[in-house]
Design a protein around this motif. Sequence first.
Motif, mmCIF file in Angstrom:
data_model
loop_
_atom_site.group_PDB
_atom_site.id
_atom_site.type_symbol
_atom_site.label_atom_id
_atom_site.label_comp_id
_atom_site.label_asym_id
_atom_site.label_seq_id
_atom_site.Cartn_x
_atom_site.Cartn_y
_atom_site.Cartn_z
ATOM 1 N N GLU A 52 0.828 -1.210 0.000
ATOM 2 C CA GLU A 52 0.000 0.000 0.000
ATOM 3 C C GLU A 52 0.859 1.256 0.000
ATOM 4 O O GLU A 52 0.544 2.230 -0.696
ATOM 5 N N LYS A 53 1.948 1.233 0.749
ATOM 6 C CA LYS A 53 2.818 2.413 0.811
ATOM 7 C C LYS A 53 3.483 2.688 -0.536
ATOM 8 O O LYS A 53 3.641 3.845 -0.931
ATOM 9 N N ILE A 54 3.866 1.639 -1.246
ATOM 10 C CA ILE A 54 4.494 1.822 -2.563
ATOM 11 C C ILE A 54 3.503 2.433 -3.540
ATOM 12 O O ILE A 54 3.828 3.380 -4.266
ATOM 13 N N VAL A 55 2.270 1.907 -3.545
ATOM 14 C CA VAL A 55 1.246 2.436 -4.443
ATOM 15 C C VAL A 55 0.920 3.879 -4.075
ATOM 16 O O VAL A 55 0.726 4.736 -4.950
ATOM 17 N N LEU A 56 0.884 4.180 -2.781
ATOM 18 C CA LEU A 56 0.598 5.544 -2.330
ATOM 19 C C LEU A 56 1.708 6.511 -2.738
ATOM 20 O O LEU A 56 1.436 7.640 -3.174
ATOM 21 N N ILE A 57 2.959 6.079 -2.643
ATOM 22 C CA ILE A 57 4.080 6.939 -3.051
ATOM 23 C C ILE A 57 4.038 7.190 -4.559
ATOM 24 O O ILE A 57 4.219 8.328 -5.016
ATOM 25 N N VAL A 58 3.772 6.140 -5.348
ATOM 26 C CA VAL A 58 3.645 6.311 -6.801
ATOM 27 C C VAL A 58 2.475 7.238 -7.125
ATOM 28 O O VAL A 58 2.562 8.083 -8.023
ATOM 29 N N HIS A 59 1.395 7.113 -6.383
ATOM 30 C CA HIS A 59 0.211 7.944 -6.586
ATOM 31 C C HIS A 59 0.530 9.421 -6.344
ATOM 32 O O HIS A 59 0.165 10.290 -7.148
ATOM 33 N N ILE A 60 1.224 9.709 -5.264
ATOM 34 C CA ILE A 60 1.565 11.103 -4.930
ATOM 35 C C ILE A 60 2.556 11.676 -5.945
ATOM 36 O O ILE A 60 2.401 12.814 -6.404
ATOM 37 N N LEU A 61 3.563 10.894 -6.314
ATOM 38 C CA LEU A 61 4.537 11.368 -7.313
ATOM 39 C C LEU A 61 3.876 11.599 -8.673
ATOM 40 O O LEU A 61 4.207 12.561 -9.377
ATOM 41 N N THR A 62 2.931 10.755 -9.026
ATOM 42 C CA THR A 62 2.208 10.928 -10.282
ATOM 43 C C THR A 62 1.363 12.196 -10.245
ATOM 44 O O THR A 62 1.302 12.938 -11.233
ATOM 45 N N ALA A 63 0.720 12.446 -9.121
ATOM 46 C CA ALA A 63 -0.091 13.661 -8.992
ATOM 47 C C ALA A 63 0.778 14.907 -9.116
ATOM 48 O O ALA A 63 0.400 15.871 -9.802
ATOM 49 N N LEU A 64 1.942 14.901 -8.496
ATOM 50 C CA LEU A 64 2.843 16.046 -8.596
ATOM 51 C C LEU A 64 3.366 16.215 -10.029
ATOM 52 O O LEU A 64 3.517 17.344 -10.510
ATOM 53 N N ALA A 65 3.629 15.097 -10.714
ATOM 54 C CA ALA A 65 4.094 15.176 -12.104
ATOM 55 C C ALA A 65 3.003 15.738 -13.013
ATOM 56 O O ALA A 65 3.294 16.540 -13.915
#
Length: 125
Positions: free
Chosen positions: A2-15
Amino acid sequence: MEKIVLIVHILTALAIIALILMQQGKGASAGASFGAGASQTVFGSEGGGNFFTRATAIFAFVFFCTSFGLAIIAKNSSSIADDAIPAVIESGPAVNDVPASDSDVPAVEQSAPANEVPVAPASEQ
């Protein structure tokens, strides 16, 4: 996971935010037709619109997938079970067998029959 998916989610939103802010508006291409120095840009005289548009679409797809994945993870890790739902108590006395003094509902007093309409007193003029 869950933490990996959440980190990818946040980085994608910032991108996505960064890519949208770097894109030019539709009116910005008018200056390029008059030779406003667009030939010396990194992406050429056409600009980076096509690159930024495709990158934004790819990151939006990744953002959708991570959102969907986070929803599935949250659903699977929820702790609500059938034990939390209260069941009807069958062992108590029936509703009609409960004495009026033990009930939480106040008794209704009947003051007039339902078919009679009270008449207002006549006023003196």
